[in-house]
Design a protein around this motif. Structure first.
Motif, PDB file in Angstrom:
ATOM      1  N   ALA A  35       0.816  -1.218   0.000  1.00  9.26           N
ATOM      2  CA  ALA A  35       0.000   0.000   0.000  1.00  9.26           C
ATOM      3  C   ALA A  35       0.853   1.273   0.000  1.00  9.26           C
ATOM      4  CB  ALA A  35      -0.929   0.004   1.208  1.00  9.26           C
ATOM      5  N   TYR A  36       2.142   1.141   0.261  1.00  9.05           N
ATOM      6  CA  TYR A  36       3.017   2.312   0.347  1.00  9.05           C
ATOM      7  C   TYR A  36       3.628   2.624  -1.018  1.00  9.05           C
ATOM      8  CZ  TYR A  36       2.745   1.050   5.295  1.00  9.05           C
ATOM      9  OH  TYR A  36       2.313   0.720   6.551  1.00  9.05           O
ATOM     10  N   ARG A  37       3.391   3.849  -1.479  1.00  8.88           N
ATOM     11  CA  ARG A  37       3.928   4.274  -2.775  1.00  8.88           C
ATOM     12  C   ARG A  37       4.707   5.583  -2.705  1.00  8.88           C
ATOM     13  NH1 ARG A  37       1.456   0.650  -5.768  1.00  8.88           N
ATOM     14  NH2 ARG A  37      -0.705   0.098  -5.570  1.00  8.88           N
ATOM     15  N   SER A  38       4.581   6.307  -1.606  1.00  9.60           N
ATOM     16  CA  SER A  38       5.246   7.605  -1.500  1.00  9.60           C
ATOM     17  C   SER A  38       5.891   7.752  -0.115  1.00  9.60           C
ATOM     18  CB  SER A  38       4.247   8.735  -1.732  1.00  9.60           C
ATOM     19  OG  SER A  38       3.227   8.709  -0.758  1.00  9.60           O
ATOM     20  N   PHE A  39       6.817   8.692  -0.033  1.00  7.51           N
ATOM     21  CA  PHE A  39       7.493   8.960   1.232  1.00  7.51           C
ATOM     22  C   PHE A  39       7.782  10.453   1.353  1.00  7.51           C
ATOM     23  CE2 PHE A  39      10.967   8.875  -1.694  1.00  7.51           C
ATOM     24  CZ  PHE A  39      11.931   9.719  -1.162  1.00  7.51           C
ATOM     25  N   ARG A  79      17.508   9.034  -2.665  1.00  8.91           N
ATOM     26  CA  ARG A  79      18.101   8.201  -3.714  1.00  8.91           C
ATOM     27  C   ARG A  79      17.701   6.737  -3.525  1.00  8.91           C
ATOM     28  NH1 ARG A  79      23.163   8.727  -2.431  1.00  8.91           N
ATOM     29  NH2 ARG A  79      23.102   6.793  -1.259  1.00  8.91           N
ATOM     30  N   GLU A  80      17.815   6.218  -2.282  1.00 10.33           N
ATOM     31  CA  GLU A  80      17.517   4.805  -2.020  1.00 10.33           C
ATOM     32  C   GLU A  80      16.028   4.491  -2.169  1.00 10.33           C
ATOM     33  OE1 GLU A  80      19.784   2.435  -1.674  1.00 10.33           O
ATOM     34  OE2 GLU A  80      21.386   3.917  -1.828  1.00 10.33           O
ATOM     35  N   MET A  81      15.173   5.359  -1.662  1.00  8.93           N
ATOM     36  CA  MET A  81      13.726   5.121  -1.779  1.00  8.93           C
ATOM     37  C   MET A  81      13.271   5.236  -3.239  1.00  8.93           C
ATOM     38  SD  MET A  81      12.431   4.334   1.227  1.00  8.93           S
ATOM     39  CE  MET A  81      10.689   4.755   1.273  1.00  8.93           C
ATOM     40  N   SER A  82      13.793   6.213  -3.957  1.00  6.63           N
ATOM     41  CA  SER A  82      13.433   6.371  -5.379  1.00  6.63           C
ATOM     42  C   SER A  82      13.872   5.155  -6.185  1.00  6.63           C
ATOM     43  CB  SER A  82      14.061   7.638  -5.950  1.00  6.63           C
ATOM     44  OG  SER A  82      13.519   8.774  -5.316  1.00  6.63           O
ATOM     45  N   ALA A  83      15.029   4.605  -5.860  1.00  4.20           N
ATOM     46  CA  ALA A  83      15.513   3.410  -6.556  1.00  4.20           C
ATOM     47  C   ALA A  83      14.599   2.209  -6.324  1.00  4.20           C
ATOM     48  CB  ALA A  83      16.932   3.074  -6.094  1.00  4.20           C
ATOM     49  N   ARG A 142       7.844   7.475  -4.592  1.00 11.57           N
ATOM     50  CA  ARG A 142       7.873   8.882  -5.004  1.00 11.57           C
ATOM     51  C   ARG A 142       8.025   9.764  -3.778  1.00 11.57           C
ATOM     52  NH1 ARG A 142       3.285  10.819  -6.171  1.00 11.57           N
ATOM     53  NH2 ARG A 142       2.108   9.047  -5.450  1.00 11.57           N
ATOM     54  N   TYR A 143       8.830  10.800  -3.923  1.00  5.45           N
ATOM     55  CA  TYR A 143       8.962  11.772  -2.843  1.00  5.45           C
ATOM     56  C   TYR A 143       7.770  12.726  -2.904  1.00  5.45           C
ATOM     57  CZ  TYR A 143      10.488  15.738  -0.108  1.00  5.45           C
ATOM     58  OH  TYR A 143      10.544  16.757   0.804  1.00  5.45           O
ATOM     59  N   VAL A 144       7.007  12.783  -1.825  1.00  9.34           N
ATOM     60  CA  VAL A 144       5.837  13.662  -1.720  1.00  9.34           C
ATOM     61  C   VAL A 144       5.960  14.399  -0.385  1.00  9.34           C
ATOM     62  CG1 VAL A 144       3.310  13.734  -1.576  1.00  9.34           C
ATOM     63  CG2 VAL A 144       4.430  12.033  -3.031  1.00  9.34           C
ATOM     64  N   PRO A 145       6.254  15.699  -0.419  1.00  6.78           N
ATOM     65  CA  PRO A 145       6.451  16.413   0.849  1.00  6.78           C
ATOM     66  C   PRO A 145       5.193  16.540   1.707  1.00  6.78           C
ATOM     67  CG  PRO A 145       6.837  17.873  -1.041  1.00  6.78           C
ATOM     68  CD  PRO A 145       6.524  16.527  -1.574  1.00  6.78           C
ATOM     69  N   GLN A 146       4.019  16.547   1.092  1.00  5.47           N
ATOM     70  CA  GLN A 146       2.761  16.686   1.836  1.00  5.47           C
ATOM     71  C   GLN A 146       1.969  15.382   1.769  1.00  5.47           C
ATOM     72  OE1 GLN A 146       1.980  19.470   3.591  1.00  5.47           O
ATOM     73  NE2 GLN A 146       3.978  20.247   2.934  1.00  5.47           N
ATOM     74  N   TYR A 156      16.606  -3.614   2.889  1.00  5.33           N
ATOM     75  CA  TYR A 156      15.179  -3.260   2.824  1.00  5.33           C
ATOM     76  C   TYR A 156      14.535  -4.152   1.758  1.00  5.33           C
ATOM     77  CZ  TYR A 156      10.968  -0.412   2.309  1.00  5.33           C
ATOM     78  OH  TYR A 156       9.660   0.028   2.266  1.00  5.33           O
ATOM     79  N   PRO A 157      13.620  -5.061   2.130  1.00  3.51           N
ATOM     80  CA  PRO A 157      13.138  -6.076   1.188  1.00  3.51           C
ATOM     81  C   PRO A 157      11.944  -5.676   0.319  1.00  3.51           C
ATOM     82  CG  PRO A 157      12.278  -6.523   3.372  1.00  3.51           C
ATOM     83  CD  PRO A 157      13.152  -5.299   3.497  1.00  3.51           C
ATOM     84  N   PHE A 158      11.467  -4.415   0.391  1.00  5.08           N
ATOM     85  CA  PHE A 158      10.223  -4.060  -0.278  1.00  5.08           C
ATOM     86  C   PHE A 158      10.463  -3.093  -1.437  1.00  5.08           C
ATOM     87  CE2 PHE A 158       9.453  -4.719   4.284  1.00  5.08           C
ATOM     88  CZ  PHE A 158       8.655  -5.853   4.215  1.00  5.08           C
ATOM     89  N   ARG A 159       9.451  -3.059  -2.340  1.00  5.38           N
ATOM     90  CA  ARG A 159       9.415  -2.082  -3.424  1.00  5.38           C
ATOM     91  C   ARG A 159       8.052  -1.413  -3.391  1.00  5.38           C
ATOM     92  NH1 ARG A 159      13.255  -1.524  -6.735  1.00  5.38           N
ATOM     93  NH2 ARG A 159      11.987  -0.723  -8.419  1.00  5.38           N
TER      94      ARG A 159
END
Length: 188
Positions: free
Chosen positions: A38-42, A69-73, A77-81, A182-185
């Motif tokens: 369910a997680y797609r952004s951070f 860099r690591e999360m985008s790989a 997606r980086y979402v500030p809000q 980190y085992p997830f995408r």
């Protein structure tokens, strides 16, 4: 201001964990009941643990760049809000002393002579004492909606103060080592 001058080098040193010859000890854990698909952004928490002075430190800036860099790989997606996951960091240093006690002498000199042939006091029987600085870096991923920790990566290692000059490179390397476990995408 004095506490900041002491804190910034401490955090930078804590993050030089990758400078060790053997590298830091990396441990991770995650919430088994969390639905990582369910997680797609951070995004980042408003005040990460590495910012204790009320403004964003260089250490925090280096950490944010490396984590982005690591999360985008991994497809996030980086979402500030209102992101799905919030990222927080903590770093600390602790002075450690390791003592290896001397072996207990057996029956005198070389173990077969006793009496007058016992070893001289202090000769060959001493404790080895090793002092070092241990640094710890935590990276936490928090489910923003539930405000619960869902994943944690921790690097612990001996810190060499000479590596502070290359803090950004060591932070990048240590963050990459943590996220290697980190085992997830995103969305999977």
């Amino acid at each position: 201001m004095k506490s900041f001058r002491l804190f910034l080098p401490a955090v930078a040193a804590a993050l030089t964990l990758a400078g060790c010859a053997t590298g830091p000890d990396i441990k991770t854990d995650y919430h088994r009941g969390a639905d990582f698909s369910a997680y797609r952004s951070f995004g980042f928490v408003e005040r990460p643990g590495t910012d204790r002075q009320g403004y964003e430190s260089l250490t925090t800036q280096y950490l944010k760049t490396a984590v982005q860099r690591e999360m985008s790989a991994r497809g996030y997606r980086y979402v500030p809000q209102s992101p799905d996951l919030l990222v927080n960091f903590n770093a600390r240093l602790q002075e450690k002393v390791q003592v290896s006690p001397a072996p207990v002498p057996m029956m005198g000199y070389y173990g077969y002579r006793g009496g007058l042939y016992a070893p001289w006091p202090g000769y060959g029987f001493y404790n080895d004492v090793y002092s070092y600085t241990e640094g710890t870096l935590n990276i936490d991923l928090v489910d923003r909606r539930q405000m619960k920790l869902v994943w944690e990566g921790v690097a612990v290692g001996s810190v060499d103060a000479r590596d502070q000059a290359n803090a950004q490179q060591h932070i990048d390397k240590t963050v990459a080592q943590i996220f290697a476990k980190y085992p997830f995408r995103a969305g999977q």
